[in-house]
Write an enzyme that holds these catalytic residues in place. Structure first.
Site, PDB file in Angstrom:
ATOM      1  N   ILE A  49     -34.353 -43.639 -47.183  1.00  0.00           N
ATOM      2  CA  ILE A  49     -33.766 -42.810 -48.226  1.00  0.00           C
ATOM      3  C   ILE A  49     -34.151 -43.325 -49.606  1.00  0.00           C
ATOM      4  O   ILE A  49     -34.416 -42.542 -50.523  1.00  0.00           O
ATOM      5  CB  ILE A  49     -32.225 -42.777 -48.074  1.00  0.00           C
ATOM      6  CG1 ILE A  49     -31.837 -42.099 -46.755  1.00  0.00           C
ATOM      7  CG2 ILE A  49     -31.590 -42.043 -49.243  1.00  0.00           C
ATOM      8  CD1 ILE A  49     -30.354 -42.204 -46.432  1.00  0.00           C
ATOM      9  N   SER A 171     -21.096 -44.083 -46.804  1.00  0.00           N
ATOM     10  CA  SER A 171     -21.227 -43.452 -45.487  1.00  0.00           C
ATOM     11  C   SER A 171     -19.868 -42.937 -45.053  1.00  0.00           C
ATOM     12  O   SER A 171     -18.831 -43.506 -45.425  1.00  0.00           O
ATOM     13  CB  SER A 171     -21.748 -44.459 -44.461  1.00  0.00           C
ATOM     14  OG  SER A 171     -21.586 -43.957 -43.140  1.00  0.00           O
ATOM     15  N   TYR A 203     -19.995 -52.956 -41.169  1.00  0.00           N
ATOM     16  CA  TYR A 203     -20.736 -51.984 -41.971  1.00  0.00           C
ATOM     17  C   TYR A 203     -19.796 -50.902 -42.480  1.00  0.00           C
ATOM     18  O   TYR A 203     -19.842 -50.535 -43.666  1.00  0.00           O
ATOM     19  CB  TYR A 203     -21.852 -51.368 -41.121  1.00  0.00           C
ATOM     20  CG  TYR A 203     -22.574 -50.233 -41.799  1.00  0.00           C
ATOM     21  CD1 TYR A 203     -23.551 -50.470 -42.765  1.00  0.00           C
ATOM     22  CD2 TYR A 203     -22.282 -48.908 -41.466  1.00  0.00           C
ATOM     23  CE1 TYR A 203     -24.214 -49.416 -43.394  1.00  0.00           C
ATOM     24  CE2 TYR A 203     -22.941 -47.856 -42.085  1.00  0.00           C
ATOM     25  CZ  TYR A 203     -23.907 -48.118 -43.045  1.00  0.00           C
ATOM     26  OH  TYR A 203     -24.543 -47.080 -43.664  1.00  0.00           O
ATOM     27  N   LYS A 207     -18.751 -49.865 -46.347  1.00  0.00           N
ATOM     28  CA  LYS A 207     -18.904 -48.525 -46.920  1.00  0.00           C
ATOM     29  C   LYS A 207     -17.606 -48.056 -47.591  1.00  0.00           C
ATOM     30  O   LYS A 207     -17.655 -47.318 -48.582  1.00  0.00           O
ATOM     31  CB  LYS A 207     -19.341 -47.537 -45.834  1.00  0.00           C
ATOM     32  CG  LYS A 207     -20.725 -47.834 -45.242  1.00  0.00           C
ATOM     33  CD  LYS A 207     -21.837 -47.645 -46.266  1.00  0.00           C
ATOM     34  CE  LYS A 207     -22.408 -48.888 -46.839  1.00  0.00           C
ATOM     35  NZ  LYS A 207     -23.506 -48.656 -47.802  1.00  0.00           N
TER      36      LYS A 207
END
Length: 320
Positions: A49, A171, A203, A207
């Site tokens: 990205i 996310s 993770y 986020k």
């Protein structure tokens, strides 16, 4: 038997294309903004990205700084972007988000060489065990703390260059994330354990940190000409889990193939937040599918948690 395999293969291909042209199709950034005379930093811009985002900004005429750890991959990305866009104002600058010293060095180098900053795209992220150079959990250190310090140290230039924006890639994994301040204070990490599942949970915790950071940053930027946004890019095929174990990759490869889409699609909400006019009043909001998500979970709008995370991050970075 061969005919059955061929039919099965044709069915799978059909399902794949049906999914990616209907339910998995992501909206596009519609901004036609030109960026000549503007400067942007994109972290983790040598792949996925980040690379797609940097390429789009360069195509619009921006001076784009690829802030990356891996020199070889970043320099290859620079050449790819220049070749594809014809924009020679694409530059690699060394940044290792797992080292607060490296973050400070990057900022010093950037401020010495550059006179303005219009866009800061906090894109880099990873899922990996281990610790940073400063003893923090790797996921927390790279996904949140390194970006926190980078942003804070660049705020003065962002304000001087305004109107400018800070865009942080989060996310929807934040939904199962939590911020355990006791664990952070005691162990400098978001949770204990290093199994693949535990790393995935860390993770998701990181986020949530991204969203709380953006929420608190927006409050601190009130009255300035700097706005900020966090976002979910979509289910995207990237190499974010490149450090995961082989069996984990094999287990989830079919899922990634059928239900995850490409990096170009994944960059669209980042670009929307960076470029779309008229969203300034939504500073601090969380976006997905090129639109603000107004019914975000309450834990992502926890004023006390956002303030505490900011203050703890300042302390960890030696800013308090």
């Amino acid at each position: 038997m061969l005919l059955e395999l061929l039919l099965l293969g044709a069915l799978l291909i059909g399902v794949y294309f049906l999914l990616h042209t209907t339910v998995l199709k992501l909206p596009r950034c519609k901004s036609t903004a030109k960026l000549h005379g503007k400067t942007a930093i994109v972290t983790g811009a040598n792949t996925g990205i980040g690379l797609t985002t940097a390429k789009d900004l360069a195509r619009r005429g921006a001076r784009v700084i690829l802030a990356c750890r891996d020199r070889q991959r970043a320099e290859a990305a620079v050449q790819e972007i220049i070749k594809d866009t014809g924009n020679n104002q694409v530059i690699f600058m060394q940044l290792d988000l797992a080292s607060l010293k490296s973050v400070r060095s990057f900022v010093e180098n950037f401020l010495r060489k550059e006179s303005r900053l219009d866009l800061l795209i906090n894109n880099a992220g990873l899922i990996s065990d281990g610790t940073t150079d400063d003893g923090f959990g790797m996921i927390f250190g790279v996904n949140h703390l390194g970006h926190f310090l980078l942003t804070v140290l660049l705020l003065d230039l962002l304000k001087a260059s305004g109107p400018s924006r800070v865009v942080t890639v989060s996310s929807r994994g934040y939904k199962i994330g939590n911020v355990d301040f006791n664990c952070l204070t005691t162990h400098k990490d978001l949770a204990s354990g290093n199994s693949n599942y535990q790393l995935f949970r860390k993770y998701c915790h990181s986020k949530l940190c991204n969203i709380l950071f953006t929420y608190e940053l927006a409050k601190k930027l009130q009255g300035t000409n700097v706005t900020c946004y966090s976002l979910h890019p979509g289910a995207i095929k990237t190499d974010i889990s490149r450090y995961s174990s082989l069996w984990w990759k094999l287990l989830f490869s079919p899922l990634f193939f059928f239900f995850f889409t490409d990096a170009e699609s994944g960059a669209q909400t980042t670009l929307h937040c960076a470029l779309e006019q008229g969203i300034e009043h939504l500073s601090g909001h969380y976006f997905t599918h090129c639109a603000p998500l107004l019914n975000i979970k309450s834990k992502a709008r926890d004023d006390a948690a956002a303030k505490k995370l900011w203050e703890l991050s300042e302390s960890f970075c030696g800013l308090a």
